[in-house]
Design a protein around this motif. Structure first.
Motif, PDB file in Angstrom:
ATOM      1  N   ALA A 103      49.891   1.363  57.674  1.00 57.50           N
ATOM      2  CA  ALA A 103      49.007   0.986  56.567  1.00 57.50           C
ATOM      3  C   ALA A 103      47.966  -0.042  56.984  1.00 57.50           C
ATOM      4  O   ALA A 103      46.799   0.056  56.601  1.00 57.50           O
ATOM      5  CB  ALA A 103      49.830   0.457  55.393  1.00 57.50           C
ATOM      6  N   GLN A 104      48.347  -1.022  57.789  1.00 51.35           N
ATOM      7  CA  GLN A 104      47.405  -2.070  58.186  1.00 51.35           C
ATOM      8  C   GLN A 104      46.267  -1.510  59.038  1.00 51.35           C
ATOM      9  O   GLN A 104      45.103  -1.834  58.831  1.00 51.35           O
ATOM     10  CB  GLN A 104      48.142  -3.183  58.954  1.00 51.35           C
ATOM     11  CG  GLN A 104      47.289  -4.396  59.218  1.00 51.35           C
ATOM     12  CD  GLN A 104      46.809  -5.080  57.938  1.00 51.35           C
ATOM     13  OE1 GLN A 104      47.517  -5.120  56.952  1.00 51.35           O
ATOM     14  NE2 GLN A 104      45.610  -5.597  57.960  1.00 51.35           N
ATOM     15  N   ARG A 134      45.222   1.622  59.112  1.00 50.23           N
ATOM     16  CA  ARG A 134      44.415   2.540  58.291  1.00 50.23           C
ATOM     17  C   ARG A 134      43.408   1.800  57.430  1.00 50.23           C
ATOM     18  O   ARG A 134      42.354   2.336  57.104  1.00 50.23           O
ATOM     19  CB  ARG A 134      45.319   3.397  57.411  1.00 50.23           C
ATOM     20  CG  ARG A 134      45.946   4.543  58.154  1.00 50.23           C
ATOM     21  CD  ARG A 134      46.521   5.548  57.201  1.00 50.23           C
ATOM     22  NE  ARG A 134      47.191   4.947  56.077  1.00 50.23           N
ATOM     23  CZ  ARG A 134      48.475   5.045  55.800  1.00 50.23           C
ATOM     24  NH1 ARG A 134      49.258   5.721  56.590  1.00 50.23           N
ATOM     25  NH2 ARG A 134      48.989   4.488  54.734  1.00 50.23           N
ATOM     26  N   LEU A 135      43.716   0.577  57.037  1.00 48.03           N
ATOM     27  CA  LEU A 135      42.780  -0.185  56.212  1.00 48.03           C
ATOM     28  C   LEU A 135      41.469  -0.452  56.930  1.00 48.03           C
ATOM     29  O   LEU A 135      40.444  -0.682  56.298  1.00 48.03           O
ATOM     30  CB  LEU A 135      43.420  -1.502  55.762  1.00 48.03           C
ATOM     31  CG  LEU A 135      44.494  -1.367  54.687  1.00 48.03           C
ATOM     32  CD1 LEU A 135      45.133  -2.717  54.402  1.00 48.03           C
ATOM     33  CD2 LEU A 135      43.926  -0.767  53.424  1.00 48.03           C
ATOM     34  N   GLY A 136      41.481  -0.391  58.266  1.00 49.64           N
ATOM     35  CA  GLY A 136      40.257  -0.601  59.040  1.00 49.64           C
ATOM     36  C   GLY A 136      39.159   0.394  58.715  1.00 49.64           C
ATOM     37  O   GLY A 136      37.972   0.104  58.870  1.00 49.64           O
ATOM     38  N   GLN A 137      39.517   1.566  58.242  1.00 43.34           N
ATOM     39  CA  GLN A 137      38.499   2.569  57.912  1.00 43.34           C
ATOM     40  C   GLN A 137      37.651   2.168  56.716  1.00 43.34           C
ATOM     41  O   GLN A 137      36.593   2.738  56.480  1.00 43.34           O
ATOM     42  CB  GLN A 137      39.144   3.925  57.684  1.00 43.34           C
ATOM     43  CG  GLN A 137      39.997   4.017  56.443  1.00 43.34           C
ATOM     44  CD  GLN A 137      40.707   5.346  56.354  1.00 43.34           C
ATOM     45  OE1 GLN A 137      40.087   6.398  56.503  1.00 43.34           O
ATOM     46  NE2 GLN A 137      42.004   5.297  56.123  1.00 43.34           N
TER      47      GLN A 137
END
Length: 99
Positions: free
Chosen positions: A71-72, A74-77
């Motif tokens: 999750a962490q 993926r938040l970069g997108q």
């Protein structure tokens, strides 16, 4: 293989920069398929082109960034830089070509 010559383009095309997209034209389709991705993609017989002049074929390639599964990561997108990169690639890819 749907359009085998497109595989050759992967070998000769340079890696794309953050502001680049690749437009390929004039390839042929040789087979039909069903499904999508590794799980369901399958050959569905030879492709028979419609009668008449051949269709003008175009394929737009815009590379993607793999952001990972956790999750962490993926938040970069959703960061400003990542969103700007994707919007710039879409703009470059879908803008009418010069000339």
């Amino acid at each position: 293989l749907i359009s085998p010559e497109l595989f050759v383009s992967r070998a000769i095309a340079e890696p794309m920069a953050t502001h680049e997209a690749l437009l390929m034209r004039g390839f042929e389709r040789f087979s039909n398929y069903s499904g999508y991705g590794h799980a369901t993609f399958a050959f569905a017989g030879p492709h028979v082109a419609a009668a008449g002049p051949p269709a003008e074929t175009e394929l737009l390639a815009i590379d993607a960034i793999a952001f990972g599964r956790d999750a962490q990561t993926r938040l970069g997108q959703y960061s400003r830089g990542a969103i700007e990169r994707e919007l710039n690639k879409a703009f470059v890819g879908f803008a009418p070509p010069d000339g």
